[in-house]
Design a protein around this motif. Structure first.
Motif, PDB file in Angstrom:
ATOM      1  N   LYS A 167    -100.789 -43.393 -74.825  1.00 17.80           N
ATOM      2  CA  LYS A 167    -100.604 -42.962 -76.217  1.00 17.80           C
ATOM      3  C   LYS A 167    -101.700 -41.976 -76.626  1.00 17.80           C
ATOM      4  CE  LYS A 167     -98.255 -47.085 -77.891  1.00 17.80           C
ATOM      5  NZ  LYS A 167     -98.403 -48.327 -78.643  1.00 17.80           N
ATOM      6  N   ILE A 168    -102.932 -42.272 -76.240  1.00 20.77           N
ATOM      7  CA  ILE A 168    -104.068 -41.399 -76.590  1.00 20.77           C
ATOM      8  C   ILE A 168    -103.900 -40.033 -75.930  1.00 20.77           C
ATOM      9  CG2 ILE A 168    -106.558 -41.059 -76.248  1.00 20.77           C
ATOM     10  CD1 ILE A 168    -106.790 -44.173 -76.551  1.00 20.77           C
ATOM     11  N   ILE A 169    -103.562 -40.030 -74.633  1.00 16.03           N
ATOM     12  CA  ILE A 169    -103.421 -38.761 -73.906  1.00 16.03           C
ATOM     13  C   ILE A 169    -102.206 -37.996 -74.401  1.00 16.03           C
ATOM     14  CG2 ILE A 169    -103.086 -37.716 -71.627  1.00 16.03           C
ATOM     15  CD1 ILE A 169    -105.927 -38.892 -72.178  1.00 16.03           C
ATOM     16  N   TYR A 170    -101.095 -38.674 -74.672  1.00 15.61           N
ATOM     17  CA  TYR A 170     -99.909 -38.002 -75.211  1.00 15.61           C
ATOM     18  C   TYR A 170    -100.234 -37.316 -76.536  1.00 15.61           C
ATOM     19  CZ  TYR A 170     -96.820 -40.460 -71.893  1.00 15.61           C
ATOM     20  OH  TYR A 170     -96.184 -40.925 -70.780  1.00 15.61           O
ATOM     21  N   ARG A 171    -100.993 -38.003 -77.375  1.00 15.71           N
ATOM     22  CA  ARG A 171    -101.383 -37.414 -78.658  1.00 15.71           C
ATOM     23  C   ARG A 171    -102.283 -36.214 -78.435  1.00 15.71           C
ATOM     24  NH1 ARG A 171    -104.700 -40.849 -82.979  1.00 15.71           N
ATOM     25  NH2 ARG A 171    -105.760 -41.148 -81.024  1.00 15.71           N
ATOM     26  N   HIS A 172    -103.175 -36.307 -77.442  1.00 14.19           N
ATOM     27  CA  HIS A 172    -104.103 -35.216 -77.166  1.00 14.19           C
ATOM     28  C   HIS A 172    -103.393 -33.973 -76.649  1.00 14.19           C
ATOM     29  CE1 HIS A 172    -107.154 -33.137 -74.501  1.00 14.19           C
ATOM     30  NE2 HIS A 172    -107.659 -33.013 -75.706  1.00 14.19           N
ATOM     31  N   ILE A 173    -102.461 -34.142 -75.724  1.00 13.35           N
ATOM     32  CA  ILE A 173    -101.781 -32.970 -75.144  1.00 13.35           C
ATOM     33  C   ILE A 173    -100.502 -32.620 -75.904  1.00 13.35           C
ATOM     34  CG2 ILE A 173    -102.741 -33.326 -72.851  1.00 13.35           C
ATOM     35  CD1 ILE A 173    -100.079 -34.484 -71.934  1.00 13.35           C
ATOM     36  N   ASP A 174    -100.209 -33.388 -76.973  1.00  8.86           N
ATOM     37  CA  ASP A 174     -99.031 -33.161 -77.806  1.00  8.86           C
ATOM     38  C   ASP A 174     -97.764 -33.214 -76.959  1.00  8.86           C
ATOM     39  OD1 ASP A 174     -97.838 -32.835 -80.267  1.00  8.86           O
ATOM     40  OD2 ASP A 174     -97.749 -30.649 -80.086  1.00  8.86           O
ATOM     41  N   TRP A 175     -97.656 -34.276 -76.162  1.00  8.79           N
ATOM     42  CA  TRP A 175     -96.517 -34.455 -75.256  1.00  8.79           C
ATOM     43  C   TRP A 175     -95.523 -35.419 -75.857  1.00  8.79           C
ATOM     44  CZ3 TRP A 175     -94.210 -38.401 -72.399  1.00  8.79           C
ATOM     45  CH2 TRP A 175     -93.353 -37.983 -71.371  1.00  8.79           C
ATOM     46  N   LYS A 176     -94.258 -35.043 -75.788  1.00  7.69           N
ATOM     47  CA  LYS A 176     -93.201 -35.921 -76.278  1.00  7.69           C
ATOM     48  C   LYS A 176     -92.243 -36.186 -75.121  1.00  7.69           C
ATOM     49  CE  LYS A 176     -93.640 -34.846 -81.082  1.00  7.69           C
ATOM     50  NZ  LYS A 176     -95.016 -34.626 -80.943  1.00  7.69           N
ATOM     51  N   PRO A 177     -91.822 -37.447 -74.933  1.00  6.31           N
ATOM     52  CA  PRO A 177     -90.891 -37.748 -73.835  1.00  6.31           C
ATOM     53  C   PRO A 177     -89.558 -37.047 -74.057  1.00  6.31           C
ATOM     54  CG  PRO A 177     -91.163 -39.668 -75.230  1.00  6.31           C
ATOM     55  CD  PRO A 177     -92.129 -38.635 -75.720  1.00  6.31           C
ATOM     56  N   PRO A 178     -88.877 -36.647 -72.976  1.00  2.00           N
ATOM     57  CA  PRO A 178     -87.571 -35.998 -73.139  1.00  2.00           C
ATOM     58  C   PRO A 178     -86.565 -36.974 -73.735  1.00  2.00           C
ATOM     59  CG  PRO A 178     -88.057 -36.391 -70.819  1.00  2.00           C
ATOM     60  CD  PRO A 178     -89.283 -36.751 -71.592  1.00  2.00           C
ATOM     61  N   LYS A 179     -85.693 -36.452 -74.588  1.00  2.00           N
ATOM     62  CA  LYS A 179     -84.690 -37.293 -75.247  1.00  2.00           C
ATOM     63  C   LYS A 179     -83.661 -37.745 -74.217  1.00  2.00           C
ATOM     64  CE  LYS A 179     -85.543 -36.270 -79.763  1.00  2.00           C
ATOM     65  NZ  LYS A 179     -85.424 -36.977 -80.960  1.00  2.00           N
ATOM     66  N   GLN A 180     -83.314 -39.028 -74.259  1.00  2.00           N
ATOM     67  CA  GLN A 180     -82.297 -39.566 -73.371  1.00  2.00           C
ATOM     68  C   GLN A 180     -81.108 -40.002 -74.213  1.00  2.00           C
ATOM     69  OE1 GLN A 180     -84.141 -42.709 -71.203  1.00  2.00           O
ATOM     70  NE2 GLN A 180     -85.189 -41.330 -69.807  1.00  2.00           N
ATOM     71  N   HIS A 181     -79.925 -39.545 -73.837  1.00  2.00           N
ATOM     72  CA  HIS A 181     -78.723 -39.936 -74.558  1.00  2.00           C
ATOM     73  C   HIS A 181     -78.247 -41.266 -74.008  1.00  2.00           C
ATOM     74  CE1 HIS A 181     -78.493 -36.080 -76.514  1.00  2.00           C
ATOM     75  NE2 HIS A 181     -78.698 -35.505 -75.341  1.00  2.00           N
ATOM     76  N   SER A 182     -78.082 -42.223 -74.884  1.00  2.00           N
ATOM     77  CA  SER A 182     -77.626 -43.536 -74.442  1.00  2.00           C
ATOM     78  C   SER A 182     -76.281 -43.841 -75.089  1.00  2.00           C
ATOM     79  CB  SER A 182     -78.644 -44.619 -74.796  1.00  2.00           C
ATOM     80  OG  SER A 182     -78.770 -44.697 -76.189  1.00  2.00           O
ATOM     81  N   VAL A 183     -75.458 -44.551 -74.364  1.00  4.11           N
ATOM     82  CA  VAL A 183     -74.163 -44.976 -74.873  1.00  4.11           C
ATOM     83  C   VAL A 183     -74.374 -46.303 -75.584  1.00  4.11           C
ATOM     84  CG1 VAL A 183     -71.805 -45.567 -74.244  1.00  4.11           C
ATOM     85  CG2 VAL A 183     -73.046 -43.841 -72.940  1.00  4.11           C
TER      86      VAL A 183
END
Length: 168
Positions: free
Chosen positions: A114-130
């Motif tokens: 969470k800390i590193i994602y916030r630092h590099i401004d990374w967002k996980p790719p959206k996954q389409h779910s049924v």
């Protein structure tokens, strides 16, 4: 104001240490090494990390010796792949010092990510779910399907017909 500026360097260093430690034993460490490298490169751009020099790697690639870049982030040291400019600009330090250890850090992998994602401004790719009641039945296939012989007309199987040969 950007959220990245609120993350203390020591907290980022501990998060990087935790991610690096988990990546060394993870079955698929590619993503962990990617976010580690991205975060360190961003810290280098922000002048919050310092390039120290080059080390020979303990794990040669394809039986060829190669070097890694030693970077200092807070009180911690990390290795990342070097650029061509690093070979021109930095001193080669030779073998890795096996007696040096980074200070211990207690942090969960999820918190570190969470800390590193916030630092590099990374967002996980959206996954389409049924969604809905048929979501599972539409996508589910058994790994070991054995067809049933119940209801078949030719059960029990008749003797196989062999070509008639005359024996002498």
């Amino acid at each position: 104001m950007n959220q990245k500026t609120h993350i203390p360097l020591n907290e980022l260093a501990r998060a990087l240490f935790t991610i690096n430690r988990h990546a060394k034993t993870a079955p698929e460490p590619k993503h962990l090494y990617y976010i580690k490298k991205e975060s360190i490169n961003l810290l280098l751009k922000e002048k919050r990390a310092e390039k120290i020099g080059l080390h020979f790697s303990n794990h040669p690639k394809f039986s060829n010796q190669h070097s890694t870049l030693l970077v200092k982030v807070g009180d911690y040291f990390f290795h990342i792949p070097p650029t061509k400019e690093d070979f021109k600009e930095l001193k080669h330090l030779g073998e890795l010092d096996k007696h040096y250890r980074n200070p211990p850090a207690r942090m969960s992998l999820s918190q570190a990510k969470k800390i590193i994602y916030r630092h590099i401004d990374w967002k996980p790719p959206k996954q389409h779910s049924v969604t809905g009641s048929n979501a599972r039945s539409k996508n589910y296939k058994s790994a070991c399907f054995t067809p049933s012989s119940l209801g078949r007309i030719d059960w029990p199987p008749s003797k196989t017909r062999r070509s008639s040969r005359t024996r002498f």
